[in-house]
Write a protein that holds these residues in place. Structure first.
Motif, short mmCIF file in Angstrom:
data_model
loop_
_atom_site.label_atom_id
_atom_site.label_comp_id
_atom_site.label_asym_id
_atom_site.label_seq_id
_atom_site.Cartn_x
_atom_site.Cartn_y
_atom_site.Cartn_z
N MET A 184 0.65 -0.94 -0.03
CA MET A 184 -0.08 -0.06 -0.17
C MET A 184 0.84 1.30 0.09
SD MET A 184 -3.13 -0.77 2.69
CE MET A 184 -4.10 0.41 2.20
N THR A 185 0.55 2.23 -0.64
CA THR A 185 1.16 3.41 -0.61
C THR A 185 0.78 4.27 0.42
OG1 THR A 185 -0.41 4.78 -1.86
CG2 THR A 185 1.29 3.40 -3.40
N THR A 186 1.62 5.11 0.70
CA THR A 186 1.33 6.04 1.88
C THR A 186 -0.17 6.88 1.75
OG1 THR A 186 3.65 6.74 2.16
CG2 THR A 186 2.00 8.25 3.40
N GLU A 187 -0.31 7.18 0.55
CA GLU A 187 -1.67 8.01 0.28
C GLU A 187 -3.02 6.84 0.57
OE1 GLU A 187 -3.71 10.25 -3.34
OE2 GLU A 187 -1.82 9.74 -3.77
N GLU A 188 -2.82 5.80 0.43
CA GLU A 188 -3.70 4.57 0.45
C GLU A 188 -3.96 4.36 2.03
OE1 GLU A 188 -2.27 1.37 -1.86
OE2 GLU A 188 -3.62 2.04 -3.56
N VAL A 189 -2.95 4.35 2.43
CA VAL A 189 -2.99 4.28 4.21
C VAL A 189 -3.42 5.65 4.87
CG1 VAL A 189 -1.38 3.99 6.21
CG2 VAL A 189 -0.81 2.58 4.19
N ILE A 190 -3.22 6.54 4.49
CA ILE A 190 -3.89 7.81 4.87
C ILE A 190 -5.48 7.89 4.64
CG2 ILE A 190 -4.08 10.27 5.03
CD1 ILE A 190 -1.13 10.38 4.49
N LEU A 191 -5.74 7.56 3.40
CA LEU A 191 -7.21 7.22 2.90
C LEU A 191 -7.90 6.30 3.83
CD1 LEU A 191 -6.98 7.82 -0.82
CD2 LEU A 191 -8.05 9.32 0.66
N SER A 192 -7.42 5.32 3.99
CA SER A 192 -8.04 4.18 4.84
C SER A 192 -8.01 4.51 6.25
CB SER A 192 -7.32 2.75 4.71
OG SER A 192 -6.14 2.98 5.38
N ARG A 193 -7.41 5.29 6.69
CA ARG A 193 -7.43 5.60 8.16
C ARG A 193 -8.41 6.79 8.61
NH1 ARG A 193 -1.80 6.81 10.82
NH2 ARG A 193 -3.14 6.94 12.70
N THR A 194 -8.41 8.05 7.49
CA THR A 194 -9.26 8.90 7.67
C THR A 194 -10.58 8.65 6.96
OG1 THR A 194 -8.42 9.92 5.67
CG2 THR A 194 -7.44 10.29 7.99
N GLY A 195 -11.01 7.63 6.59
CA GLY A 195 -12.47 7.34 5.94
C GLY A 195 -12.81 7.67 4.41
N GLY A 196 -11.39 7.64 3.69
CA GLY A 196 -11.65 8.02 2.29
C GLY A 196 -11.94 9.39 1.78
N SER A 197 -11.87 10.53 2.65
CA SER A 197 -12.03 11.72 2.01
C SER A 197 -10.67 12.24 1.62
CB SER A 197 -12.45 12.57 3.22
OG SER A 197 -12.39 14.04 3.09
N PRO A 198 -10.82 12.85 0.40
CA PRO A 198 -9.40 13.19 -0.25
C PRO A 198 -9.16 14.57 0.45
CG PRO A 198 -11.57 14.15 -1.28
CD PRO A 198 -11.89 12.97 -0.45
#
Length: 72
Positions: free
Chosen positions: A1-15
C-alpha cells in the motif's frame, strides 16, 4: 500500500484532511502545526502547497500530505 492509500483508509476515504488530522498524522499538536505553517521554512512550503480553503476552513489534500511524508 502506498502512503496515500494508508492515509485514506485511516481517515475514512475523504480526499481532504483537516488541520487536526494532519497534526495527528505528523504526531504534532494542532497548535504546534499551526505555528510551523505560519513560518517560512521547508515544512511550511511543502504543506501550504497542498492547502485548500473552503470558506473559512482550511483543508489539506491527502495526495500532498502523502508526498510530503514520502519525501521526508
Amino acid at each position: 500500500m502506498t502512503t496515500e492509500e494508508v492515509i485514506l483508509s485511516r481517515t475514512g476515504g475523504s480526499p481532504l484532511l483537516s488541520l487536526t488530522q494532519v497534526a495527528e498524522i505528523l504526531h504534532r499538536s494542532p497548535e504546534g502545526l499551526r505555528i510551523t505553517l505560519s513560518r517560512d521554512n521547508d515544512i511550511a512550503r511543502s504543506l501550504n502547497s497542498c492547502r485548500v480553503k473552503i470558506g473559512r476552513r482550511v483543508f489539506f489534500r491527502v495526495a500532498g500530505v502523502a508526498q510530503f511524508i514520502d519525501e521526508a
